[in-house]
Design a protein around this motif. Structure first.
Motif, PDB file in Angstrom:
ATOM      1  N   MET A   1     -45.505  -1.773  75.821  1.00 47.61           N
ATOM      2  CA  MET A   1     -44.656  -0.719  76.391  1.00 47.61           C
ATOM      3  C   MET A   1     -44.583   0.492  75.459  1.00 47.61           C
ATOM      4  O   MET A   1     -44.582   1.635  75.920  1.00 47.61           O
ATOM      5  CB  MET A   1     -43.252  -1.276  76.661  1.00 47.61           C
ATOM      6  N   TYR A   2     -44.528   0.231  74.168  1.00 49.49           N
ATOM      7  CA  TYR A   2     -44.517   1.340  73.216  1.00 49.49           C
ATOM      8  C   TYR A   2     -45.856   2.069  73.213  1.00 49.49           C
ATOM      9  O   TYR A   2     -45.903   3.299  73.097  1.00 49.49           O
ATOM     10  CB  TYR A   2     -44.167   0.823  71.815  1.00 49.49           C
ATOM     11  N   VAL A   3     -46.926   1.319  73.359  1.00 50.54           N
ATOM     12  CA  VAL A   3     -48.255   1.937  73.468  1.00 50.54           C
ATOM     13  C   VAL A   3     -48.315   2.826  74.701  1.00 50.54           C
ATOM     14  O   VAL A   3     -48.812   3.957  74.665  1.00 50.54           O
ATOM     15  CB  VAL A   3     -49.356   0.854  73.514  1.00 50.54           C
ATOM     16  N   ALA A   4     -47.772   2.316  75.836  1.00 51.64           N
ATOM     17  CA  ALA A   4     -47.784   3.083  77.090  1.00 51.64           C
ATOM     18  C   ALA A   4     -46.966   4.364  76.969  1.00 51.64           C
ATOM     19  O   ALA A   4     -47.370   5.424  77.470  1.00 51.64           O
ATOM     20  CB  ALA A   4     -47.246   2.228  78.229  1.00 51.64           C
ATOM     21  N   LEU A   5     -45.820   4.283  76.305  1.00 55.75           N
ATOM     22  CA  LEU A   5     -44.995   5.488  76.114  1.00 55.75           C
ATOM     23  C   LEU A   5     -45.737   6.526  75.277  1.00 55.75           C
ATOM     24  O   LEU A   5     -45.666   7.729  75.560  1.00 55.75           O
ATOM     25  CB  LEU A   5     -43.662   5.114  75.457  1.00 55.75           C
ATOM     26  N   LEU A   6     -46.438   6.059  74.239  1.00 59.36           N
ATOM     27  CA  LEU A   6     -47.193   6.998  73.396  1.00 59.36           C
ATOM     28  C   LEU A   6     -48.319   7.664  74.168  1.00 59.36           C
ATOM     29  O   LEU A   6     -48.713   8.796  73.853  1.00 59.36           O
ATOM     30  CB  LEU A   6     -47.761   6.269  72.177  1.00 59.36           C
TER      31      LEU A   6
ATOM     32  N   GLU B   1     -49.453   1.336  62.934  1.00 60.53           N
ATOM     33  CA  GLU B   1     -49.851   2.655  63.407  1.00 60.53           C
ATOM     34  C   GLU B   1     -49.020   3.081  64.613  1.00 60.53           C
ATOM     35  O   GLU B   1     -48.607   4.236  64.732  1.00 60.53           O
ATOM     36  CB  GLU B   1     -51.343   2.642  63.768  1.00 60.53           C
ATOM     37  N   VAL B   2     -48.753   2.139  65.509  1.00 64.84           N
ATOM     38  CA  VAL B   2     -47.941   2.427  66.698  1.00 64.84           C
ATOM     39  C   VAL B   2     -46.499   2.720  66.291  1.00 64.84           C
ATOM     40  O   VAL B   2     -45.866   3.645  66.809  1.00 64.84           O
ATOM     41  CB  VAL B   2     -47.998   1.256  67.692  1.00 64.84           C
ATOM     42  N   ILE B   3     -45.970   1.929  65.352  1.00 60.12           N
ATOM     43  CA  ILE B   3     -44.593   2.143  64.890  1.00 60.12           C
ATOM     44  C   ILE B   3     -44.422   3.545  64.324  1.00 60.12           C
ATOM     45  O   ILE B   3     -43.497   4.282  64.684  1.00 60.12           O
ATOM     46  CB  ILE B   3     -44.211   1.095  63.817  1.00 60.12           C
ATOM     47  N   SER B   4     -45.311   3.933  63.421  1.00 56.32           N
ATOM     48  CA  SER B   4     -45.162   5.229  62.755  1.00 56.32           C
ATOM     49  C   SER B   4     -45.299   6.381  63.744  1.00 56.32           C
ATOM     50  O   SER B   4     -44.527   7.356  63.692  1.00 56.32           O
ATOM     51  CB  SER B   4     -46.175   5.373  61.622  1.00 56.32           C
ATOM     52  N   LYS B   5     -46.243   6.275  64.676  1.00 61.34           N
ATOM     53  CA  LYS B   5     -46.420   7.337  65.667  1.00 61.34           C
ATOM     54  C   LYS B   5     -45.222   7.448  66.596  1.00 61.34           C
ATOM     55  O   LYS B   5     -44.758   8.540  66.909  1.00 61.34           O
ATOM     56  CB  LYS B   5     -47.695   7.092  66.473  1.00 61.34           C
ATOM     57  N   PHE B   6     -44.701   6.278  67.033  1.00 56.14           N
ATOM     58  CA  PHE B   6     -43.566   6.301  67.962  1.00 56.14           C
ATOM     59  C   PHE B   6     -42.312   6.841  67.285  1.00 56.14           C
ATOM     60  O   PHE B   6     -41.571   7.643  67.860  1.00 56.14           O
ATOM     61  CB  PHE B   6     -43.304   4.901  68.507  1.00 56.14           C
ATOM     62  N   GLU B   7     -42.066   6.411  66.056  1.00 56.84           N
ATOM     63  CA  GLU B   7     -40.866   6.875  65.358  1.00 56.84           C
ATOM     64  C   GLU B   7     -40.942   8.365  65.036  1.00 56.84           C
ATOM     65  O   GLU B   7     -39.932   9.073  65.085  1.00 56.84           O
ATOM     66  CB  GLU B   7     -40.653   6.042  64.082  1.00 56.84           C
ATOM     67  N   GLU B   8     -42.123   8.835  64.711  1.00 56.77           N
ATOM     68  CA  GLU B   8     -42.305  10.269  64.448  1.00 56.77           C
ATOM     69  C   GLU B   8     -42.039  11.082  65.703  1.00 56.77           C
ATOM     70  O   GLU B   8     -41.387  12.134  65.653  1.00 56.77           O
ATOM     71  CB  GLU B   8     -43.720  10.516  63.942  1.00 56.77           C
ATOM     72  N   LEU B   9     -42.520  10.583  66.837  1.00 53.80           N
ATOM     73  CA  LEU B   9     -42.345  11.310  68.095  1.00 53.80           C
ATOM     74  C   LEU B   9     -40.920  11.214  68.618  1.00 53.80           C
ATOM     75  O   LEU B   9     -40.350  12.201  69.081  1.00 53.80           O
ATOM     76  CB  LEU B   9     -43.306  10.748  69.147  1.00 53.80           C
ATOM     77  N   SER B  10     -40.313  10.031  68.524  1.00 55.03           N
ATOM     78  CA  SER B  10     -39.023   9.794  69.173  1.00 55.03           C
ATOM     79  C   SER B  10     -37.819  10.135  68.303  1.00 55.03           C
ATOM     80  O   SER B  10     -36.747  10.454  68.825  1.00 55.03           O
ATOM     81  CB  SER B  10     -38.919   8.326  69.590  1.00 55.03           C
TER      82      SER B  10
ATOM     83  N   THR C   1     -36.290   7.940  66.640  1.00 55.10           N
ATOM     84  CA  THR C   1     -35.478   6.726  66.567  1.00 55.10           C
ATOM     85  C   THR C   1     -36.264   5.634  65.855  1.00 55.10           C
ATOM     86  O   THR C   1     -37.443   5.809  65.547  1.00 55.10           O
ATOM     87  CB  THR C   1     -35.069   6.256  67.974  1.00 55.10           C
ATOM     88  N   LYS C   2     -35.611   4.516  65.558  1.00 57.97           N
ATOM     89  CA  LYS C   2     -36.247   3.443  64.804  1.00 57.97           C
ATOM     90  C   LYS C   2     -36.630   2.287  65.719  1.00 57.97           C
ATOM     91  O   LYS C   2     -35.900   1.942  66.639  1.00 57.97           O
ATOM     92  CB  LYS C   2     -35.285   2.910  63.736  1.00 57.97           C
ATOM     93  N   ILE C   3     -37.790   1.712  65.432  1.00 56.03           N
ATOM     94  CA  ILE C   3     -38.175   0.463  66.080  1.00 56.03           C
ATOM     95  C   ILE C   3     -37.796  -0.682  65.137  1.00 56.03           C
ATOM     96  O   ILE C   3     -38.230  -0.723  63.992  1.00 56.03           O
ATOM     97  CB  ILE C   3     -39.686   0.415  66.375  1.00 56.03           C
ATOM     98  N   ILE C   4     -36.957  -1.567  65.638  1.00 56.48           N
ATOM     99  CA  ILE C   4     -36.496  -2.694  64.841  1.00 56.48           C
ATOM    100  C   ILE C   4     -37.251  -3.940  65.304  1.00 56.48           C
ATOM    101  O   ILE C   4     -36.984  -4.492  66.366  1.00 56.48           O
ATOM    102  CB  ILE C   4     -34.969  -2.916  64.998  1.00 56.48           C
ATOM    103  N   GLU C   5     -38.208  -4.358  64.500  1.00 56.72           N
ATOM    104  CA  GLU C   5     -38.966  -5.566  64.837  1.00 56.72           C
ATOM    105  C   GLU C   5     -38.205  -6.810  64.402  1.00 56.72           C
ATOM    106  O   GLU C   5     -37.392  -6.778  63.470  1.00 56.72           O
ATOM    107  CB  GLU C   5     -40.327  -5.547  64.158  1.00 56.72           C
ATOM    108  N   GLY C   6     -38.484  -7.887  65.091  1.00 53.62           N
ATOM    109  CA  GLY C   6     -37.870  -9.157  64.752  1.00 53.62           C
ATOM    110  C   GLY C   6     -38.832 -10.284  65.040  1.00 53.62           C
ATOM    111  O   GLY C   6     -39.989 -10.065  65.396  1.00 53.62           O
TER     112      GLY C   6
END
Length: 532
Positions: free
Chosen positions: A276-281, A307-316, A318-323
């Motif tokens: 889903m994060y890939v699709a949003l990017l 790579e997906v985390i850094s791109k999404f956080e830069e664009l959005s 907000t933070k992605i909290i993995e678990g």
């Protein structure tokens, strides 16, 4: 007992919690009593307050009781994301029955072992699913409750809610012992087993997540993109109700629809799988303003590439909290909401949760910091065992520790990292290769949108590495280019020898890539080619 990872906890997060011993239905009762008019769940144009949700659950529970369901009976629920799922879940818990979670995408051959193993006596589903089960010859043993937009069946969900019944008797439920949910393992690694999750497992884990993520009571709005029949979706239902928040039900993930829901309801938490994060990017019109209401973006089901985390956080912004979590223990690890996190880490154990790494061969020798091995979990969220399967229970739970089957390691600060499944480990010429470390490198390539790495038989090396890749729209890349890319960043034995390009990768209902299916496809291709 103080653990090394407690140093990463924020000052306001307790190391140990006094966990509530309440049932799932009592959790709903409490929120309905304190905030009766607050919106509990939103599905399209349907908005249910906590009072309305409890009333609907009570009505359905009374109707189910009138049909003969009693404590301990198994009722299968095979529904897509819709409001009736929520009502059914809490109604089943009110009676002390056990909800059997069933994936709506399953076909007859996948349904038969689950329904036979659980011995479900009831089925709540849409009419389209009834045909599959009738074809198995199991239809006569089930009491059917049909959920459809056109409510014509006598035992339709809507009609049951309209029936008048006397008050329900109280049901004595032991939260620590009584099973609330049979959650069958996902089938990405083989035959499904029914994990017995008790009321205590589920309620405790909801509370652990609320405290660790610093969620505010009666203020959070959660946008739920995961299928509710999946453990991740179920987890956030309980987190929402325990915290008296609001949950937005998304029937199917589509980028434009999700962005419209964010704009309309301004959720504070976004729940999504890596795809889903890939699709949003990939969405051309996405801007930082589209996501400004979000405080936390949660990611689960499988690791999210750095790579997906850094791109999404830069664009959005907000933070992605993995678990980390699994069917047998719901959620066990989280990254802190604070800045105390490291790329690639799934975080630290939740309060009241212990974790250690042992050697993957014998499972008895505890590994040193930084050394990979099998992840073991101990905590209130660990399942009671596998339904009707004492042999597998004894293999998975030993001396109170859950053997997860996942490979990982702990760093010097107490953060944990996932390397992959034991069964996914590739052994090439005696070298251990974890698919995720190769995938991370390939995800960094600008033309790669999705990738899955796995081992295939090799007469000389035992196994060798293969990568199946989906390229970004409008981009091209050759096998030689990817080999060169990997050779610059990986040891020679880790570089994939074979590459396959596809338009899409096979996935589960929650967007988890089916590595096993790709292995099977390769095997079938080899068999076919050997015939000519």
């Amino acid at each position: 007992m103080e653990k090394i990872w407690h140093e990463i906890y924020s000052d306001d997060i307790p190391r140990e919690l006094k966990l509530p011993e309440m049932t799932i239905y009592e959790m709903l009762q409490k929120s309905a009593k304190e905030f009766p008019e607050h919106k509990s769940f939103i599905y399209n144009d349907i908005h249910l307050s906590y009072r309305d949700l409890k009333n609907s659950c009570d009505k359905l529970a009374a109707a189910l009781y009138s049909k003969g369901f009693r404590k301990g009976d198994r009722i299968a629920v095979m529904l897509p994301n819709r409001m009736e799922y929520i009502v059914a879940y809490f109604a089943i818990q009110r009676l002390g029955c056990i909800m059997v979670q069933v994936n709506v995408m399953y076909q007859a051959s996948e349904l038969h072992p689950i329904l036979s193993d659980s011995q479900a006596s009831g089925m709540i589903c849409e009419n389209v699913q009834k045909e599959k089960i009738d074809a198995l010859g199991l239809g006569d043993q089930l009491v059917w409750i049909i959920v459809d937009n056109e409510q014509t069946e006598e035992s339709s969900f809507a009609r049951l809610l309209e029936e008048q019944h006397g008050p329900l008797p109280d049901v004595e439920i032991n939260p620590k012992e009584d099973v609330a949910v049979l959650q069958y393992t996902g089938g990405t690694t083989g035959k499904s087993k029914g994990a017995m999750l008790t009321h205590y497992n589920i309620v405790s884990n909801a509370y652990q997540n609320i405290v660790f993520n610093c969620l505010e009571r009666n203020k959070e709005i959660i946008l739920g993109n995961s299928p509710l029949f999946h453990i991740m979706g179920l987890s956030y239902i309980n987190i929402t109700v325990f915290s008296a928040g609001t949950f937005i039900i998304v029937d199917r993930f589509k980028v434009e629809k999700v962005l419209n829901l964010i704009k309309e309801h301004k959720p504070t938490i976004f729940v999504g799988a890596p795809t889903m994060y890939v699709a949003l990017l990939q969405y051309e019109n996405l801007t930082k303003d589209d996501l400004k209401s979000l405080r936390i973006c949660s990611c689960g089901t499988s690791p999210l590439p750095n790579e997906v985390i850094s791109k999404f956080e830069e664009l959005s912004g907000t933070k992605i909290i993995e678990g980390y979590g699994l069917t047998e223990a719901i959620v066990t690890h989280r990254n802190p909401v604070s800045d105390k996190r490291k790329a690639g880490s799934v975080g630290v154990p939740l309060p009241n949760t212990d974790c250690k790494i042992v050697d993957a061969e014998t499972g008895t020798e505890e590994m040193e910091v930084g050394q990979s091995g099998e992840i073991l979990i101990k905590g209130p969220q660990v399942m009671k065992g596998y339904w009707n399967n004492q042999v597998e229970t004894n293999l998975s739970i030993r001396n109170g520790w859950l053997y997860t089957g996942d490979i990982g390691y702990m760093d010097e600060d107490g953060r944990f990292y996932i390397a992959g499944r034991k069964k996914e480990l590739i052994i090439a010429s005696g070298y251990n290769i974890y698919p995720i470390e190769v995938e991370e490198v390939l995800y960094e390539h600008p033309a790669v949108m999705e990738v899955c790495v796995y081992g295939i038989p090799d007469s000389y090396r035992g196994e060798t590495v293969k990568a199946t890749i989906v390229l970004r729209k409008g981009m091209t890349c050759t096998e030689e280019e990817l080999k060169e890319w990997c050779s610059d960043k990986l040891a020679t034995y880790k570089v994939p020898r074979f590459y396959e390009f596809r338009d899409e990768l096979p996935k589960t209902a929650v967007g988890k890539i089916l590595r096993r299916k790709l292995v099977e496809d390769h095997s079938n291709e080899k068999k076919e080619s050997s015939l000519y």
